[in-house]
Design an enzyme around this catalytic site. Structure first.
Site, PDB file in Angstrom:
ATOM      1  N   LYS A 168      43.161  36.590  33.026  1.00 50.73           N
ATOM      2  CA  LYS A 168      44.190  37.166  33.900  1.00 50.73           C
ATOM      3  C   LYS A 168      45.455  36.309  33.983  1.00 50.73           C
ATOM      4  O   LYS A 168      45.463  35.156  33.556  1.00 50.73           O
ATOM      5  CB  LYS A 168      43.583  37.357  35.296  1.00 50.73           C
ATOM      6  CG  LYS A 168      42.429  38.363  35.337  1.00 50.73           C
ATOM      7  CD  LYS A 168      41.984  38.614  36.770  1.00 50.73           C
ATOM      8  CE  LYS A 168      40.836  39.606  36.829  1.00 50.73           C
ATOM      9  NZ  LYS A 168      40.471  39.934  38.219  1.00 50.73           N
ATOM     10  N   PHE A 224      43.317  46.494  48.580  1.00 46.92           N
ATOM     11  CA  PHE A 224      43.965  45.504  47.716  1.00 46.92           C
ATOM     12  C   PHE A 224      44.426  46.087  46.379  1.00 46.92           C
ATOM     13  O   PHE A 224      44.907  45.360  45.514  1.00 46.92           O
ATOM     14  CB  PHE A 224      43.031  44.305  47.478  1.00 46.92           C
ATOM     15  CG  PHE A 224      41.697  44.666  46.880  1.00 46.92           C
ATOM     16  CD1 PHE A 224      41.560  44.899  45.515  1.00 46.92           C
ATOM     17  CD2 PHE A 224      40.570  44.773  47.683  1.00 46.92           C
ATOM     18  CE1 PHE A 224      40.328  45.233  44.959  1.00 46.92           C
ATOM     19  CE2 PHE A 224      39.327  45.100  47.132  1.00 46.92           C
ATOM     20  CZ  PHE A 224      39.210  45.332  45.767  1.00 46.92           C
ATOM     21  N   ARG A 227      28.972  37.335  33.075  1.00 52.08           N
ATOM     22  CA  ARG A 227      29.129  37.291  34.542  1.00 52.08           C
ATOM     23  C   ARG A 227      28.650  35.943  35.093  1.00 52.08           C
ATOM     24  O   ARG A 227      29.219  35.416  36.032  1.00 52.08           O
ATOM     25  CB  ARG A 227      28.426  38.483  35.192  1.00 52.08           C
ATOM     26  CG  ARG A 227      29.145  39.798  34.815  1.00 52.08           C
ATOM     27  CD  ARG A 227      28.567  41.008  35.473  1.00 52.08           C
ATOM     28  NE  ARG A 227      28.900  41.100  36.881  1.00 52.08           N
ATOM     29  CZ  ARG A 227      30.073  41.495  37.362  1.00 52.08           C
ATOM     30  NH1 ARG A 227      31.062  41.815  36.528  1.00 52.08           N
ATOM     31  NH2 ARG A 227      30.285  41.575  38.647  1.00 52.08           N
ATOM     32  N   THR A 265      32.984  36.419  42.116  1.00 50.20           N
ATOM     33  CA  THR A 265      34.342  36.981  42.208  1.00 50.20           C
ATOM     34  C   THR A 265      35.246  36.089  43.046  1.00 50.20           C
ATOM     35  O   THR A 265      36.404  35.842  42.694  1.00 50.20           O
ATOM     36  CB  THR A 265      34.277  38.397  42.831  1.00 50.20           C
ATOM     37  OG1 THR A 265      33.410  39.197  42.034  1.00 50.20           O
ATOM     38  CG2 THR A 265      35.655  39.045  42.884  1.00 50.20           C
ATOM     39  N   ARG A 309      35.437  30.450  37.118  1.00 48.44           N
ATOM     40  CA  ARG A 309      36.171  30.624  38.375  1.00 48.44           C
ATOM     41  C   ARG A 309      36.139  29.369  39.234  1.00 48.44           C
ATOM     42  O   ARG A 309      37.113  29.071  39.924  1.00 48.44           O
ATOM     43  CB  ARG A 309      35.643  31.850  39.112  1.00 48.44           C
ATOM     44  CG  ARG A 309      36.136  33.145  38.441  1.00 48.44           C
ATOM     45  CD  ARG A 309      35.414  34.344  38.954  1.00 48.44           C
ATOM     46  NE  ARG A 309      36.006  35.596  38.494  1.00 48.44           N
ATOM     47  CZ  ARG A 309      35.334  36.728  38.430  1.00 48.44           C
ATOM     48  NH1 ARG A 309      34.067  36.784  38.794  1.00 48.44           N
ATOM     49  NH2 ARG A 309      35.939  37.828  38.017  1.00 48.44           N
ATOM     50  N   GLU A 335      35.526  50.465  29.166  1.00 51.02           N
ATOM     51  CA  GLU A 335      36.662  49.528  29.195  1.00 51.02           C
ATOM     52  C   GLU A 335      37.138  49.131  27.798  1.00 51.02           C
ATOM     53  O   GLU A 335      38.349  49.048  27.549  1.00 51.02           O
ATOM     54  CB  GLU A 335      36.267  48.273  29.990  1.00 51.02           C
ATOM     55  CG  GLU A 335      36.092  48.561  31.472  1.00 51.02           C
ATOM     56  CD  GLU A 335      35.648  47.357  32.293  1.00 51.02           C
ATOM     57  OE1 GLU A 335      35.742  47.428  33.528  1.00 51.02           O
ATOM     58  OE2 GLU A 335      35.199  46.337  31.706  1.00 51.02           O
TER      59      GLU A 335
HETATM   60  P1  CMP Z   1      37.665  42.069  38.763  1.00 47.85           P
HETATM   61  O1  CMP Z   1      36.347  41.654  38.260  1.00 47.85           O
HETATM   62  O2  CMP Z   1      38.790  42.094  37.814  1.00 47.85           O
HETATM   63  O3  CMP Z   1      37.522  43.532  39.405  1.00 47.85           O
HETATM   64  C1  CMP Z   1      38.233  43.958  40.536  1.00 47.85           C
HETATM   65  C2  CMP Z   1      39.127  42.905  41.072  1.00 47.85           C
HETATM   66  O4  CMP Z   1      39.634  43.131  42.358  1.00 47.85           O
HETATM   67  C3  CMP Z   1      38.349  41.611  41.217  1.00 47.85           C
HETATM   68  O5  CMP Z   1      38.068  41.090  39.959  1.00 47.85           O
HETATM   69  C4  CMP Z   1      39.268  40.787  42.089  1.00 47.85           C
HETATM   70  O6  CMP Z   1      40.199  40.050  41.346  1.00 47.85           O
HETATM   71  C5  CMP Z   1      40.004  41.874  42.863  1.00 47.85           C
HETATM   72  N1  CMP Z   1      39.663  41.808  44.276  1.00 47.85           N
HETATM   73  C6  CMP Z   1      38.445  41.958  44.812  1.00 47.85           C
HETATM   74  N2  CMP Z   1      38.522  41.813  46.153  1.00 47.85           N
HETATM   75  C7  CMP Z   1      39.826  41.528  46.438  1.00 47.85           C
HETATM   76  C8  CMP Z   1      40.538  41.268  47.628  1.00 47.85           C
HETATM   77  N3  CMP Z   1      39.912  41.249  48.813  1.00 47.85           N
HETATM   78  N4  CMP Z   1      41.862  41.035  47.550  1.00 47.85           N
HETATM   79  C9  CMP Z   1      42.487  41.056  46.340  1.00 47.85           C
HETATM   80  N5  CMP Z   1      41.855  41.313  45.166  1.00 47.85           N
HETATM   81  C10 CMP Z   1      40.546  41.535  45.221  1.00 47.85           C
END
Ligand code: CMP
Length: 140
Positions: free
Chosen positions: A11, A59, A87, A93, A104, A128
């Site tokens: 990203k 979001f 993962r 996340t 991460r 995807e």
């Molecule tokens: P990703 O795996 O790319 O899939 C969905 C994305 O939403 C996740 O990673 C995060 O980067 C984003 N995301 C999830 N929760 C939030 C949040 N509370 N605020 C902003 N971004 C979010």
């Protein structure tokens, strides 16, 4: 477990910070193989389609704006149990909850700017990958 493919995005926070090589090193050290890779500046249409499943989340707008704010690297990764393995390599996340040694934990700033995306299942990966790669661009 058979060979599997998963879709990955490095990203904008990670491309801006010049962490793409470090992330690819962790991917390769895990045994996953990068079988397609391209650096792109995602369009709003591409990002909105890619994250359509999150369209109702509060979001969503912030997520799309972030994903088009700078270049990203789109990738296809291949290996045994690639979806769950990647993962694990990515970590949680929310980087505050990510395990030591994960992408991460090492590189991400926040739940929004969390350095990488990985498909969350077989069907998601199948949906995807073709959004960014044709079969002839994937060389396993
Ligand atoms: P990703 O795996 O790319 O899939 C969905 C994305 O939403 C996740 O990673 C995060 O980067 C984003 N995301 C999830 N929760 C939030 C949040 N509370 N605020 C902003 N971004 C979010």
């Amino acid at each position: 477990m058979a060979k599997q493919r998963t879709f990955s995005i490095i990203k904008p926070d990670a491309t801006i910070a010049n962490n793409t090589g470090g992330i690819n090193k962790l991917i390769e050290e895990s045994g996953l193989r990068i079988i397609a890779q391209r650096r792109i500046h995602m369009t709003r249409v591409q990002a909105e389609r890619f994250y359509a499943v999150h369209a109702e989340r509060p979001f969503f707008g912030e997520l799309v704006d972030f994903m088009i704010s700078a270049p990203v690297i789109v990738q296809v990764l291949e290996g045994e149990d690639a979806i769950s393995k990647y993962r694990e390599v990515m970590g949680a996340t929310n980087p505050a909850e990510a395990a030591d040694g994960t992408i991460r934990k090492l590189y991400a700033k926040s739940v929004g700017e969390n350095s990488v995306h990985g498909s969350d299942g077989v069907e998601t990966a199948a949906e995807e990958i073709p959004q960014f790669f044709s079969e002839s661009e994937i060389v396993g």
